[in-house]
Design an enzyme around this catalytic site. Structure first.
Site, short mmCIF file in Angstrom:
data_model
loop_
_atom_site.label_atom_id
_atom_site.label_comp_id
_atom_site.label_asym_id
_atom_site.label_seq_id
_atom_site.Cartn_x
_atom_site.Cartn_y
_atom_site.Cartn_z
N LEU A 59 0.84 -1.19 0.00
CA LEU A 59 0.00 0.00 0.00
C LEU A 59 0.88 1.25 0.00
O LEU A 59 1.68 1.44 0.92
CB LEU A 59 -0.89 0.01 1.24
CG LEU A 59 -2.31 -0.55 1.10
CD1 LEU A 59 -2.98 -0.58 2.46
CD2 LEU A 59 -3.13 0.27 0.12
N GLY A 83 3.21 -8.60 6.51
CA GLY A 83 3.65 -7.72 7.58
C GLY A 83 3.33 -6.29 7.25
O GLY A 83 3.44 -5.86 6.09
N GLY A 84 2.91 -5.49 8.27
CA GLY A 84 2.59 -4.10 8.03
C GLY A 84 1.52 -3.94 6.97
O GLY A 84 0.42 -4.48 7.10
N ASP A 85 1.85 -3.20 5.90
CA ASP A 85 0.89 -2.99 4.81
C ASP A 85 1.27 -3.80 3.57
O ASP A 85 0.92 -3.44 2.46
CB ASP A 85 0.81 -1.50 4.46
CG ASP A 85 2.16 -0.94 4.02
OD1 ASP A 85 3.19 -1.58 4.31
OD2 ASP A 85 2.18 0.13 3.37
N GLU A 86 1.96 -4.91 3.78
CA GLU A 86 2.40 -5.78 2.67
C GLU A 86 1.61 -7.08 2.67
O GLU A 86 1.40 -7.69 3.73
CB GLU A 86 3.89 -6.07 2.79
CG GLU A 86 4.77 -4.83 2.66
CD GLU A 86 6.23 -5.13 2.89
OE1 GLU A 86 7.08 -4.37 2.41
OE2 GLU A 86 6.54 -6.15 3.56
#
Length: 332
Positions: free
Chosen positions: A208, A248-251
């Protein structure tokens, strides 16, 4: 335990005429000891989580612990002296027929019955609890059967807990997608099938753009909402045989498996981009967000997760960099 005695060695006591009189052996355990030991045994049984009930040779209840009270709905005072089947009312899961008296069964066969989980306990208030139960004959020091011991526990609780723990171990807590560890296992399985059947696979690495700025501006609650919504959109873009992971995170990472040709994945790539763009447009404050997608091909770019992930990640960053430079978004 209550019927065990220690051997006592006594020396004869001399009498007045010098002859020794042999004393009768006495147990070192008096009635007070036995009562203390019985109280300890009952306290230990009240401490365990399983329901425990004991019967006499007529299958009438002589003891029940606290867990048995809780599960059946009968108090100890109400249960004592009653036939087991009046308190421990069990039906078969499949047939819904009342199951045979478990205590009476072990009294007849004289051997234990192991745990099984095809039973429902009908509690006093009408609730039906899925249980696992087992039973064993009780014997005295001479080996004679003096009753039966029945134990049981609520298997729904253990099953639900086990399933929940297994789910949590394999899924991301926020989005419900596969986590990295579960995705690795799914990849290995899919790769083995692809090699065996000479199939292709495509891995998509999705990021993102501008997520940090939106997350910092609107708050983490909104950021979580965005990730959850995007995760659902990604699931809607793939088949049941494909796998979606929050890396992980926005991945996010998608594995498109069982493909005859790599070109079959291009339509999915377009669908991911369009679905994500539509989602982000629906909320005015999400419109600054975009997605970048990088791909890697199995087996062309590698046959392991360690080889394919960095390749897709690098491809994604090239797309991100090109977008910042204003270059067109080319077909992968």
């Amino acid at each position: 335990m209550l019927n065990s005695f220690r051997a006592v060695h006594l020396s004869p006591t001399p009498t007045r005429n010098g002859q020794r009189k042999r004393l009768k052996p006495k147990s070192t355990r008096n009635k007070a000891n036995v009562k203390d030991e019985t109280a300890l045994a009952y306290a230990m049984l009240d401490f365990v989580g399983d329901g425990v009930m004991a019967t006499d040779t007529c299958a009438n209840i002589t003891y029940m612990n606290t867990a048995a009270e809780t599960l059946t709905g009968f108090s100890r005072q109400e249960a004592l002296g009653r036939p087991l089947e009046e308190v421990f009312r069990v039906i078969d899961v499949t047939t819904r027929m009342t199951r045979a008296n478990l205590a009476q069964h072990v009294l007849e066969i004289g051997t234990p019955v192991e745990l099984h989980n095809s039973a429902l306990l009908k509690a006093r208030d009408g609730r039906e609890l899925a249980i696992e139960d087992a039973a064993s004959p009780l014997r005295n020091a001479k080996g004679e059967i003096t009753g039966a011991l029945v134990k049981f526990h609520d298997s729904r609780y253990s099953a639900e807990t086990t399933a929940r723990m297994a789910y949590m171990a394999q899924h991301d807590s926020l989005t419900g997608l596969l986590n990295r560890y579960a995705f690795e296992e799914r990849f290995k399985q899919a790769a083995a099938l692809a090699q065996r059947h000479e199939k292709k696979m495509v891995m998509l690495f999705i990021d993102l753009n501008n997520f940090k700025e939106v997350n910092d501006t609107l708050g983490h609650a909104v950021g979580d909402e965005i990730l959850q919504a995007l995760g659902l959109r990604l699931l809607g873009c793939v088949r049941a045989t494909d796998h979606v992971c929050r890396h992980g995170g926005d991945e996010f990472v998608l594995l498109l498996s069982d493909l005859a040709e790599h070109e079959q994945a291009f339509a999915v790539v377009d669908k991911v981009r369009e679905s994500a763009a539509e989602l982000l447009r629906q909320q005015g404050h999400w419109e600054t967000l975009t997605v970048s997608v990088g791909i890697s091909l199995f087996p062309n770019d590698g046959e392991t997760l360690e080889a394919l992930l960095p390749h897709a990640d690098a491809a994604m960053y090239r797309v991100k960099t090109d977008a910042k430079r204003g270059l067109p978004d080319l077909k992968p």
